[in-house]
Design a protein around this motif. Structure first.
Motif, mmCIF file in Angstrom:
data_model
loop_
_atom_site.group_PDB
_atom_site.id
_atom_site.type_symbol
_atom_site.label_atom_id
_atom_site.label_comp_id
_atom_site.label_asym_id
_atom_site.label_seq_id
_atom_site.Cartn_x
_atom_site.Cartn_y
_atom_site.Cartn_z
ATOM 1 N N GLU A 269 0.837 -1.195 0.000
ATOM 2 C CA GLU A 269 0.000 0.000 0.000
ATOM 3 C C GLU A 269 0.878 1.253 0.000
ATOM 4 O OE1 GLU A 269 -4.223 1.217 2.036
ATOM 5 O OE2 GLU A 269 -2.847 -0.116 3.079
ATOM 6 N N GLU A 270 0.596 2.143 -0.937
ATOM 7 C CA GLU A 270 1.399 3.355 -1.073
ATOM 8 C C GLU A 270 1.065 4.334 0.050
ATOM 9 O OE1 GLU A 270 2.300 6.830 -4.394
ATOM 10 O OE2 GLU A 270 0.909 5.177 -4.826
ATOM 11 N N ARG A 271 2.079 4.985 0.591
ATOM 12 C CA ARG A 271 1.907 5.942 1.689
ATOM 13 C C ARG A 271 2.215 7.353 1.180
ATOM 14 N NH1 ARG A 271 1.268 3.612 6.581
ATOM 15 N NH2 ARG A 271 1.610 1.363 6.686
ATOM 16 N N THR B 62 -2.207 6.472 4.183
ATOM 17 C CA THR B 62 -2.256 5.581 3.032
ATOM 18 C C THR B 62 -3.087 6.229 1.917
ATOM 19 O OG1 THR B 62 -4.218 4.470 3.883
ATOM 20 C CG2 THR B 62 -2.066 3.552 4.517
ATOM 21 N N LYS B 63 -2.938 5.661 0.737
ATOM 22 C CA LYS B 63 -3.641 6.220 -0.411
ATOM 23 C C LYS B 63 -5.154 6.109 -0.256
ATOM 24 C CE LYS B 63 -2.916 6.396 -5.387
ATOM 25 N NZ LYS B 63 -2.220 5.751 -6.531
ATOM 26 N N LYS B 64 -5.627 5.011 0.345
ATOM 27 C CA LYS B 64 -7.066 4.835 0.548
ATOM 28 C C LYS B 64 -7.612 5.848 1.536
ATOM 29 C CE LYS B 64 -7.257 -0.132 -0.511
ATOM 30 N NZ LYS B 64 -7.594 -1.469 0.004
#
Length: 544
Positions: free
Chosen positions: A136-138, A159-161
């Motif tokens: 997961e991209e931060r 996080t991206k979400k």
């Protein structure tokens, strides 16, 4: 004799020349034939060289060692051998057919085989999967473009979400909820319902011609699409302060009146605004002028006069009303006309309100409030009167019984200045000397003594002297006559100010004395202290 002897010699010489010429002509013909045969031989040699080159290439591909084949199978998979065989067959096939038929191979068959090979390659899965791709991209939230989205110092990295959810939350808060176009479930339901009943509408649409593009029914907030027109009284500008501007209730006409003792009527077209008529009232600076509800009369009061005038537009006569029996007032200045055309309400001194018959101009009843009344307003059905006192109290009167139904205090008001009731009887706006305009709902005003406003409009820094709603109750105009450019238009029901009015750093309004909207909100006019009735075209509304 000599000539006869010479003739046989010439004939013999010609006979010797003919074989030589024939040999020369034959040699030339042979050379031409050799030249023509040389290009054909070259073409055949080139074709043979190309065929030998292809054969060598095929032998090189087919003679791969076992080690090379094993390495290729490990990298590209087990299907390499089959695919290689197909490739060799495709490459060899055209050559064989070309050798047998002596023609070039067909391009369409090659393209079909290439498409088949592409289809086979696209069905392959990935050779390996990288675990870092699924991580997961931060996002760094300390960046200056994302710093405002942080709720605490602990959210320096999201996080991206979570960032996506935070942006959606901010958008919904700004829009006042989820817009219809962004709600997927409602869109699906709407599309399903539209598909069920849309066939008939489509047939009807195809049977007609015309302009099918129209503006939305509700007024959008943020930017108000408007156009500045020539002043409504361009053909006769007032000398000095223009105290009144009002649109005719049914005709495309506007009324202006001012301290220059004149009342003027203009036709509103947004281009020239030609003058219809002007009347002059000698020694009578006009404080306020209003149309009657049917639009056939104009009532005008003066700044320091007990008398007021009624101008009958149908008959063309000016009727002065010198004395109203039973009403003892030194000056008659502020008044209101009921929307149904039955009553005229005069604001007197010491808290007195005088209700007159519009037809006969005779006194019907007098009402009294505690303190001094500064402003009054009828409801759209003419059943109630809201009176605003200098002490910041609002009294609600029943017109039929002339009794006070309720009283409430305007929150934070030090001194009342102006009041307005919306055309749909939903809102009441109260403007005070501090510049604050409180917006209430009528239901709350009729029940509570200390109601809370749904919105406190604090965009004015000087006394609020004018408030008015547009006929559709989508715009509230507030203004002050104590500062230049002190006009604001508020969108309802979002209660936000339109940011494009007035124009930033461009002085054109000056001191606002009066404001009004046309019957269907197509135009908006402002009377200023320079004698102009500024006119604006509101593009959202199609009618006058």
């Amino acid at each position: 004799m000599r000539a006869a002897a010479a003739a046989p010699r010439v004939l013999a010489a010609e006979r010797r020349r003919r074989p030589a010429e024939l040999k020369l002509a034959a040699k030339k013909k042979k050379k031409k034939m050799v030249k023509r045969a040389r290009p054909r031989a070259k073409e055949m040699e080139a074709a043979a060289a190309e065929a030998s080159r292809r054969a060598r290439h095929l032998r090189a591909i087919s003679d791969a060692t076992a080690a090379e084949r094993e390495l290729e199978e490990l990298v590209f998979g087990d299907s390499l051998v089959a695919e290689e065989g197909e490739l060799l067959q495709r490459l060899a096939g055209p050559q064989v057919s070309a050798a047998r038929s002596g023609a070039l191979p067909c391009r369409s068959s090659d393209s079909e085989s290439e498409n088949e090979a592409k289809g086979g390659l696209s069905s392959k899965g990935p050779a390996w999967v990288d675990e870092d791709d699924e991580a997961e991209e931060r996002i760094d939230m300390t960046h200056r473009y994302r710093r405002e989205l942080m709720k605490s110092d602990a959210e320096k990295i999201l996080t991206k979400k979570k960032l996506k959810a935070r942006l959606e939350e901010q958008f919904q808060r700004a829009m006042g909820g989820v817009p219809a176009w962004a709600d997927r479930e409602n869109r699906k339901k709407y599309k399903q319902a539209a598909s069920d009943s849309g066939s008939d509408e489509d047939d009807d649409l195809l049977c007609r011609t015309g302009n099918f593009v129209s503006s939305s029914e509700s007024l959008p907030r943020g930017i108000l699409e408007m156009k500045s027109c020539l002043p409504a009284n361009q053909e006769r500008l007032a000398d000095g302060k223009l105290s009144t501007v009002q649109f005719h209730p049914s005709a495309q006409v506007v009324l202006t009146a001012g301290r220059d003792r004149s009342v003027s009527l203009f036709q509103v077209d947004g281009i020239r605004n030609p003058k219809i008529q002007s009347i002059y009232l000698e020694s009578f600076p006009i404080y306020k002028a209003r149309f009657s509800a049917d639009g056939e009369q104009v009532i005008a009061t003066g700044t320091h006069h007990k008398v007021f005038y009624v101008y009958d537009m149908m008959g063309g006569s000016i009727i002065p009303v010198h004395q109203v029996r039973g009403m003892e007032e030194k000056f008659v200045k502020n008044f209101e006309v009921s929307p149904d055309g039955s009553f005229m309400l005069l604001t007197g001194t010491s808290g007195y309100l005088h209700l007159l018959s519009m037809k006969t101009k005779e006194l019907i009843s007098t009402m009294k409030v505690n303190g001094r009344t500064t402003a009054c307003a009828f409801t759209s059905d003419s059943s109630k009167i809201y009176s605003y006192s200098k002490e910041g109290e609002v009294f609600i009167w029943d017109v039929r019984s002339r009794k006070c139904l309720h009283k409430f205090e305007d929150e934070g008001s030090l001194e009342g200045k102006c009041i307005a009731v919306s055309k749909n009887n939903q809102y009441v706006a109260c403007g005070s000397v501090s510049g604050v305009v409180n917006l209430y709902t009528t239901d709350v005003c009729l029940k509570e003594n200390h109601p809370k406003p749904v919105k406190a409009i604090m965009n004015l820094v000087t006394s609020a002297t004018s408030v008015t709603f547009n006929p559709t109750t989508e715009i509230l105009a507030v203004a002050s006559n104590e500062a230049d450019e002190a006009v604001k238009l508020i969108h309802i029901p979002s209660y936000t100010v339109f940011s494009n009015f007035p124009v930033f750093r461009r002085k054109q309004i000056y001191l606002t004395q009066s404001m009004d909207f046309s019957p269907r909100s197509g135009f908006f006019s402002i009377a200023n202290n320079k004698g102009k009735a500024l006119l604006y075209r509101l593009k959202h509304y199609s009618d006058f």
